[in-house]
Write an enzyme that holds these catalytic residues in place. Structure first.
Site, PDB file in Angstrom:
ATOM      1  N   HIS A   1      10.727 -25.983   0.225  1.00 53.56           N
ATOM      2  CA  HIS A   1      10.081 -27.096  -0.587  1.00 53.56           C
ATOM      3  C   HIS A   1       8.915 -26.682  -1.245  1.00 53.56           C
ATOM      4  O   HIS A   1       7.930 -27.687  -1.404  1.00 53.56           O
ATOM      5  CB  HIS A   1       9.622 -27.901   0.601  1.00 53.56           C
TER       6      HIS A   1
ATOM      7  N   LYS B   1     -13.734   0.744  -2.206  1.00 53.89           N
ATOM      8  CA  LYS B   1     -14.446   0.994  -1.101  1.00 53.89           C
ATOM      9  C   LYS B   1     -15.796   1.712  -1.249  1.00 53.89           C
ATOM     10  O   LYS B   1     -16.917   1.359  -1.011  1.00 53.89           O
ATOM     11  CB  LYS B   1     -13.645   1.713   0.124  1.00 53.89           C
TER      12      LYS B   1
ATOM     13  N   GLU C   1       0.719  -1.119  -0.016  1.00 52.58           N
ATOM     14  CA  GLU C   1      -0.111  -0.029  -0.073  1.00 52.58           C
ATOM     15  C   GLU C   1       1.027   1.015   0.093  1.00 52.58           C
ATOM     16  O   GLU C   1       0.294   2.108  -0.482  1.00 52.58           O
ATOM     17  CB  GLU C   1      -0.926   0.177   1.186  1.00 52.58           C
TER      18      GLU C   1
HETATM   19  O1  LIG Z   1      -8.363   1.228  10.367  1.00 54.44           O
HETATM   20  P1  LIG Z   1      -9.406   1.454   9.158  1.00 54.44           P
HETATM   21  O2  LIG Z   1      -9.715   2.745   8.740  1.00 54.44           O
HETATM   22  O3  LIG Z   1     -10.689   0.660   9.324  1.00 54.44           O
HETATM   23  O4  LIG Z   1      -8.764   0.745   7.672  1.00 54.44           O
HETATM   24  C1  LIG Z   1      -8.420  -0.543   7.520  1.00 54.44           C
HETATM   25  C2  LIG Z   1      -7.734  -0.368   6.358  1.00 54.44           C
HETATM   26  O5  LIG Z   1      -8.492  -0.052   5.437  1.00 54.44           O
HETATM   27  C3  LIG Z   1      -8.157   0.185   4.003  1.00 54.44           C
HETATM   28  O6  LIG Z   1      -8.303  -1.028   2.979  1.00 54.44           O
HETATM   29  C4  LIG Z   1      -6.776   0.520   4.076  1.00 54.44           C
HETATM   30  O7  LIG Z   1      -6.242   1.009   2.697  1.00 54.44           O
HETATM   31  C5  LIG Z   1      -5.972   0.278   4.920  1.00 54.44           C
HETATM   32  O8  LIG Z   1      -4.660   1.025   4.870  1.00 54.44           O
HETATM   33  C6  LIG Z   1      -6.474   0.311   6.187  1.00 54.44           C
HETATM   34  O9  LIG Z   1      -5.547  -0.108   7.143  1.00 54.44           O
END
Ligand SMILES: O=P(O)(O)OC[C@H]1O[C@H](O)[C@H](O)[C@@H](O)[C@@H]1O
EC number: 5.3.1.9
Length: 458
Positions: free
Chosen positions: A310, A425, A289
């Site tokens: 292996h 998202k 990331e």
């Molecule tokens: O801690 P949060 O805001 O729930 O995020 C959880 C995760 O969400 C996303 O996928 C981001 O890309 C991550 O970098 C992050 O760690």
């Protein structure tokens, strides 16, 4: 001064017809030095994204107090994903005994520990079946406070505990989130349940040494002061090394950049020993990331020694020359000796193993793999830590965060954002019917339609 880790970079000069040479590294000397200055300056000013560099100097008293409270439960379940879970998994695997949850309570002396990460109904339901909810603490961790998987698990757990405990449900919840923003912060305020802050300037994948990783670690009996102390020592030692060939973080940053430029677009992380398996998993998020943007980055590959000798070693040795392989070895492993003699003639050919220590075998395998890869002309970095304990894991974590950030600066990208994750998202929200995201449904139909253009059903 005793060592925190050692890095051998000799193998990294190898690389078939595209080796990385000393002079190539020297050419980056100024750039990496400038990157380091920038990192430390912005860290000092607590600029957004850079705050992890200050975590070794945090006040741990509140986290320790919460850890004490958590340790009174029979089980603790951390709900989170990505940076809000992988660090916990890594610490637990490295620093708790193997098969931890299966140990007798008198040996364990701390709650059982579970993580709810993936929204997989089978896991969620079978976890619930084995818990006494009134004796279970739920730790809900999310920097943004709105990650869908975490929100879904949280709603489900909250409802179940409410059904069992009524008004007292909030006594079993701990929220770890942004100090000011987000749904979870609002929830903590409205229910009065316990909460801890994730510093605003610390991003998820750099947060393991904040309350995100440390609250559960402390509850489970991991010495978080030593963990943070290890990170602090690493920070201070790195700060003193102002020459490229003496600073292992600078060196690794340069070597990684140069191999990426030479077309080695994979970064294999291969620690030796089960306790470090999830270190590779944690590293994969950090590296992937942080660096994968604007066409840059190398793909992190999780491997595990000796198992992958292996499974993957054939490919690493004789497959395409597209990888830089990091091997992590450990100096001191618990002593476990094989029998001195076995009184069966048929086993005589195994006498080379008689009386040997299993941990030494692991280390010999790490060195042998490194040698075999170098012989095959494949670049490797061989890193060694004195032992798997709090101090050295804290140092190793900080070291890799540092290296990753430096590589990002050398690549001229921002190692602290993740714009590419956000689109997915938004699509999830739209398909799940979240208010304000309806417009994306059409896009999903269009793009998913495009990916289904040629569907073959059998
Ligand atoms: O801690 P949060 O805001 O729930 O995020 C959880 C995760 O969400 C996303 O996928 C981001 O890309 C991550 O970098 C992050 O760690």
């Amino acid at each position: 001064m005793d060592e925190l880790l050692s890095v051998s970079v000799g193998g990294a000069f190898v690389g078939g017809d595209r080796p990385v040479l000393r002079e190539n590294i020297d050419d980056l000397s100024r750039m990496v030095e400038e990157a380091d200055v920038l990192l430390r300056e912005k860290g000092r000013d607590d600029v957004d994204g850079f705050g992890w560099i200050n975590l070794p100097y945090q006040d741990l008293s509140e986290t320790i107090e919460i850890g004490r409270w958590l340790s009174g439960f029979e089980a603790i379940v951390q709900i989170g994903i990505g940076g809000s879970a992988l660090g916990n998994r890594m610490l637990a695997k490295a620093l708790l005994p193997p098969f931890y949850n299966e140990l007798d309570a008198s040996v364990r002396k701390a709650p059982k520990f579970y993580l709810l990460e993936n929204p997989d109904p089978k896991t969620a339901v079978s976890l619930l079946d084995r818990l006494d909810l009134s004796k279970t603490a739920f730790i809900v961790v999310s920097k943004s406070g709105s990650t869908t998987e975490t929100a879904a698990h949280f709603l489900w757990a909250w409802q179940k505990v409410r059904e069992k405990m009524g008004e007292r449900a909030s006594d079993n919840f701990l929220i770890i989130t942004d100090p000011r923003k987000g749904i979870l912060r609002k929830f903590a305020k409205s229910t009065g349940c316990r909460s801890l802050n994730i510093p605003e300037s610390v991003g998820g994948r750099y947060s393991v040494l904040s309350s995100v990783g440390l609250a559960t670690a402390s509850a489970l009996g991991i010495n978080i002061e030593k963990l943070v102390q290890g990170a602090k020592e690493m920070d201070q030692r790195l700060a003193l090394r102002s020459h490229l060939w003496e600073n292992p973080a600078w060196l690794l940053a340069c070597i990684n950049l140069l191999h990426a430029k030479a077309g080695r677009n994979m970064a294999v992380m291969m620690p030796y020993g089960d306790d470090l398996a999830d270190f590779a998993e944690w590293f994969a998020q950090l590296w992937g990331e942080s660096l994968g943007k604007e066409g840059c980055g190398t793909t992190p590959v999780r491997a595990l020694g000796a198992i992958d000798q292996h499974s993957q070693l054939q490919l690493y040795a004789e497959g395409p020359d597209d990888k830089l392989i990091t091997i992590i070895d450990v100096n001191n492993r618990p002593l476990f000796l094989l029998p001195d003699v076995v009184d069966i003639d048929a086993l005589k050919d195994l006498e080379f193993l008689y009386g040997k220590a299993l941990g030494d075998l692991l280390s010999i395998e790490a060195r042998s793999t490194a040698s075999a890869l170098v012989k095959a002309g494949k670049p490797i970095i061989y890193l060694k830590i004195p032992e798997v304990s709090e101090r050295y894991i804290g140092a190793l974590v900080f070291f890799y965060e540092y290296v990753t950030a430096l590589v990002g600066f050398l690549m001229k990208i921002n190692p602290f954002d993740q714009p590419g994750v956000e689109q997915g998202k938004r699509y999830i929200y739209s398909l799940m019917g979240r208010k304000g995201y309806k417009e994306y449904v059409k896009e999903v139909e269009e793009y998913f339609g495009a990916c289904q253009k040629m569907e073959i059903i059998i």
